[in-house]
Enzyme design. Structure first.
Site: not given
Ligand code: PA5
Length: 422
Positions: A282, A303, A411
């Protein structure tokens, strides 16, 4: 206590320390400047207010008395840190036996998927438990956790009526729909700091509250993180193994090795590698760049994916995360072998054999990251070490690690399809 050790000698012939020290200085200064919008995690372990940690601990003790089952609702960075820590530090049979023996609540995670069967079964089985819920969402509007939170609110209302609110804990950003709801309803609330994004938030209330509810020592985690903060803040590339790891990743990517395979030889580290995948993917996979990260748990995956490692397309490097001293070792039956008497020693033989097969036959670059032992103190170090490595390696690749436009885009599409305006 020993540090995390990084061995890059079988990944790269020689580290070009001198030619990269200038670039590393730039990246280091940028991260430590106090000007980066989302770099609040850089000095968080050493600057976090002791009163906040005390409030988290006392809230955790209250929850431990209030319930027999604690449900943590969140997705991505809002759950993977806590999950990885509990899996690493608690018994592998925590929910089955250990929690009851120690008078701790069982811990369930929810909101990170939409499996009807899972929620049907979970809600059904929770009828016979005393339940508390902790909803974690920085934005307060991610669809999966918010829908699941609504389901749990209905469940709690049915079970506890007006008192349901006393069983709801919310960890969210300083503004947003969940913040508004928490304030209006009077839930016990903690903040996700404005300057820390989800995947870098394990050491904030996001990770710390569920971790403390599972009976894990927060102070030891924070001490480990503080130690790593100091060790990883040395700008000297010759000495800073975290920066060396970041640089090797960058150099391997430039050589066309654009896939990093994390390998662990103990299932207790499995969710830690899930967190690693999230942290790195990410953060650094943007603008058509970045390293694809995958994770394998050995011996299981030898495996299946072992075939790919040995004979598939060689565009990857391996990063083994190994544990030096194991908490409990087990003697091998019938006296074992000449020099190998325990399961942990045998596991090491498997790892060495895998490495040898891959290096001898394919010259696969191998990085080895050694954790001294499994402990809360080491967990704190691990989190900080990898956060820093991820940020530095992203900057070396010319990427801002603290945005996630790709994740936001799906999203947004969901909200569009469902006609949700917020
Ligand atoms: O690292 C990040 O920013 C994302 O993985 C968020 O944690 C994830 O999308 C969840 O978002 P939120 O905490 O706003 O629900």
């Amino acid at each position: 206590m020993s540090n995390i050790r990084v061995d890059v000698s079988e990944a790269i012939a020689q580290l070009p320390i001198e030619s990269y020290q200038g670039k590393i200085n730039e990246v280091h200064t940028r991260l430590h400047s106090g000007q980066e919008k989302f770099a609040g995690w850089v000095d968080y372990p050493s600057t976090v207010d002791g009163n906040l940690i005390w409030q988290i601990m006392t809230t955790a003790w209250k929850i431990q008395k209030q319930c027999t089952a604690f449900v943590v609702i969140g997705i991505g960075g809002s759950y993977l840190g806590a999950k990885s820590c509990i899996e690493l530090l608690q018994s592998p049979f925590y929910n089955e036996f250990f929690a009851k023996e120690r008078n701790l609540p069982k811990v369930y995670f929810a909101g990170h998927h939409l499996s009807s069967v899972y929620y049907h079964e979970l809600l059904h089985n929770l009828k016979k438990e005393e339940v508390c819920v902790c909803v974690i969402s920085r934005s307060g509007k991610t669809l999966e956790p918010m829908i699941v939170f609504d389901m749990f609110k209905d469940f709690l209302k049915e079970k506890y009526g007006e008192n349901a609110k006393e069983r709801i804990y919310a960890i969210t950003g300083t503004s947003g729909p969940l913040r508004e709801e928490a304030e209006a309803e009077g839930y016990t609330t903690f903040d996700v700091p404005d300057d820390i994004v989800g995947r870098f938030s394990v050491l904030t209330p996001v990770g710390l509250l569920p971790i403390a509810v599972a009976g894990i020592d927060l102070e030891a985690i924070l001490q480990g993180a503080r130690q790593a903060e100091v060790a990883c803040s040395n700008p000297d590339l010759k000495e800073n193994e975290c920066y060396q790891y970041a640089l090797v990743r960058h150099l391997l990517m430039e050589q066309g090795k654009d896939m990093e395979i994390f390998e662990v030889y103990d299932g207790k580290l499995r969710y830690f590698t899930e967190w690693l995948k999230q942290l790195f993917s990410e953060s650094e996979c943007k603008d058509g760049k970045g390293i694809f990260t995958a994770s394998l748990q050995m011996s299981t995956d030898l495996h299946s994916m072992g075939q790919f490692l040995q004979e598939g397309k060689q565009n990857f490097f391996e990063t083994a995360v190994i544990i030096e001293d194991i908490t409990y070792d087990v003697m091998l039956p019938n006296g074992g072998f000449d020099d190998v008497k325990t399961l942990h020693q045998l596991n090491r033989v498997v790892r060495e054999s895998v490495k040898e097969a891959h290096i001898d036959e394919n010259n696969t670059p191998n990085i080895v990251i050694t954790l001294p032992e499994i402990s809360a103190y080491t967990y704190g170090k691990m989190v900080y070490f990898f956060e820093k490595a991820c940020a530095v390696s992203s900057y070396l690749n010319g990427i801002d690690p603290f945005t996630q436009p790709g994740v936001e885009s799906y999203k947004h599409k969901i909200r569009e399809r469902l006609g949700i305006v917020k």
